[in-house]
Design a protein around this motif. Structure first.
Motif, short mmCIF file in Angstrom:
data_model
loop_
_atom_site.label_atom_id
_atom_site.label_comp_id
_atom_site.label_asym_id
_atom_site.label_seq_id
_atom_site.Cartn_x
_atom_site.Cartn_y
_atom_site.Cartn_z
N ILE A 28 36.37 3.08 -89.75
CA ILE A 28 37.74 3.17 -89.19
C ILE A 28 38.39 4.47 -89.66
N GLU A 50 49.27 3.25 -82.05
CA GLU A 50 48.81 2.40 -83.15
C GLU A 50 48.32 1.03 -82.64
N GLN A 54 44.49 -0.21 -82.89
CA GLN A 54 44.16 -1.46 -83.59
C GLN A 54 43.29 -2.35 -82.71
N ARG A 62 34.28 -6.59 -84.09
CA ARG A 62 33.76 -7.86 -83.54
C ARG A 62 32.47 -7.66 -82.75
N GLN B 20 50.89 9.01 -85.76
CA GLN B 20 51.47 7.73 -85.32
C GLN B 20 50.86 6.54 -86.07
N LEU B 21 49.73 6.77 -86.71
CA LEU B 21 49.07 5.67 -87.43
C LEU B 21 49.67 5.52 -88.81
N SER B 22 49.88 4.27 -89.19
CA SER B 22 50.45 4.04 -90.52
C SER B 22 49.40 4.35 -91.59
N PHE B 25 46.53 1.91 -92.08
CA PHE B 25 45.96 1.46 -90.81
C PHE B 25 44.62 0.71 -90.96
N PRO B 26 43.63 1.27 -91.68
CA PRO B 26 42.34 0.55 -91.79
C PRO B 26 42.51 -0.83 -92.42
N ASP B 27 43.39 -0.92 -93.44
CA ASP B 27 43.60 -2.23 -94.08
C ASP B 27 44.25 -3.22 -93.12
N ARG B 28 45.15 -2.70 -92.29
CA ARG B 28 45.81 -3.58 -91.31
C ARG B 28 44.81 -4.13 -90.33
N VAL B 29 43.89 -3.28 -89.88
CA VAL B 29 42.87 -3.73 -88.93
C VAL B 29 42.00 -4.81 -89.58
N LEU B 30 41.55 -4.53 -90.80
CA LEU B 30 40.65 -5.49 -91.47
C LEU B 30 41.38 -6.80 -91.78
N GLN B 32 43.86 -8.05 -90.05
CA GLN B 32 44.01 -8.74 -88.76
C GLN B 32 42.72 -9.49 -88.40
N ILE B 33 41.59 -8.86 -88.68
CA ILE B 33 40.30 -9.50 -88.38
C ILE B 33 40.10 -10.73 -89.27
N ARG B 34 40.46 -10.58 -90.54
CA ARG B 34 40.31 -11.73 -91.46
C ARG B 34 41.19 -12.89 -91.00
N SER B 36 42.36 -13.53 -87.95
CA SER B 36 41.90 -14.19 -86.72
C SER B 36 40.63 -14.99 -86.97
N ARG B 37 39.78 -14.51 -87.92
CA ARG B 37 38.59 -15.29 -88.27
C ARG B 37 38.99 -16.62 -88.89
#
Lengths: 181, 97
Positions: A28, A50, A54, A62, B20-22, B25-30, B32-34, B36-37
């Motif tokens: 990422i 953003e 995401q 996934r 524009q990315l915080s 960002f990578p932590d937010r994505v990961l 979010q995945i956790r 939803s899992r």
């Protein structure tokens, strides 16, 4: 982090496929800026970058276990990003169709220039907004250095047709850019 | 090689988009995945809970009973109707007129 050597990238992708979170994070970090730029050139909206980035990276993680050819990772990721942007624009078009009153608040209206932006950036943004979304995607992919064969496969057209289309899109972009700057 | 006039603008566009990315960002994505899992496994747990399985079984049995009953009722109605038709024909043939 911007460029990873092909062998290191392959290893990283394989680790990410096995669910290693560190490898996923590294991927990422390595691609987030390029994907952000790619999304911005297609959507033209800072406020979409953003969220869409995401979406792309969540889809990427996934779908990684199903990626048969890890060597094709980059092409696969940009194809995914392109599809996410086109879907996003399509959804926006439908939303505008069913709620025309929201038109003033959202989407196609070009982003107002900020004091920080240069004239060049404004001109490019304006020129891109004049192109069709698929042409924007094509130019953004070319800008990312994707091969013509890869882009042709991605758009489902022949390389010859792709070259013609890319040439036309670039010419249009140049004209709009020169007119705006 | 000719450099397109907009090449500097492309670099600016890239920088603008990246800004524009915080920072996380990578932590937010990961994260979010956790999340939803966890949600998906929660839903799966709910549907595989013994009570839920009992409820599906009971609902399936009830549905089977209702279907079977309605089929049998329909068949019985057909049979009765046929018998009544026969009785009516026989009655008509016995009519002295």
């Amino acid at each position: 982090m911007d460029n990873i050597e092909p062998t290191a990238l392959l290893e990283l992708v394989q680790q990410a496929q096995q669910g290693h979170e560190d490898a996923q994070r590294t991927l990422i970090v390595a691609y987030q800026n390029r994907i952000a730029g790619f999304i911005y050139s297609i959507t033209g909206r800072s406020d979409s970058v953003e969220d869409l980035a995401q979406v792309v990276f969540i889809k990427m993680i996934r779908a990684l276990p199903r990626l048969d050819q890890p060597a094709q990772f980059e092409a696969w990721l940009f194809r995914m990003a392109r599809n996410a942007c086109i879907d996003h624009l399509r959804r926006q078009r439908w939303q505008r169709l069913f709620s025309p009153l929201e038109q003033e608040e959202h989407a196609e209206i070009p982003e107002p220039p900020t004091t920080v932006d240069s004239e060049e950036l404004d001109a490019l943004r304006h020129a891109l907004s004049k192109l069709k979304p698929k042409d924007r995607a094509l130019i953004a992919l070319a800008q990312e250095g994707r091969s013509q064969q890869e882009m042709a496969d991605s758009f489902g057209i022949s390389v010859v047709a792709l070259k013609a289309r890319l040439h036309r899109a670039r010419e249009q972009l140049r004209q709009f850019y020169e007119h705006a700057s | 090689m000719n450099t397109p006039p907009e090449s500097r603008a492309w670099q600016q566009l890239q920088r603008h988009a990246a800004a524009q990315l915080s920072a996380d960002f990578p932590d937010r994505v990961l994260r979010q995945i956790r999340v939803s899992r966890a949600e998906r496994s929660g839903v799966a747990r709910f549907f595989l809970h013994p009570f839920a399985v009992s409820a599906y079984t009971a609902a399936a049995c009830l549905l089977a009973v209702v279907i079977l009953h309605s089929r049998q009722t329909a068949k019985a109605n057909e049979r009765h109707l046929a018998e009544w038709r026969e009785v009516a024909m026989q009655t008509a043939s016995l009519d002295p007129l």
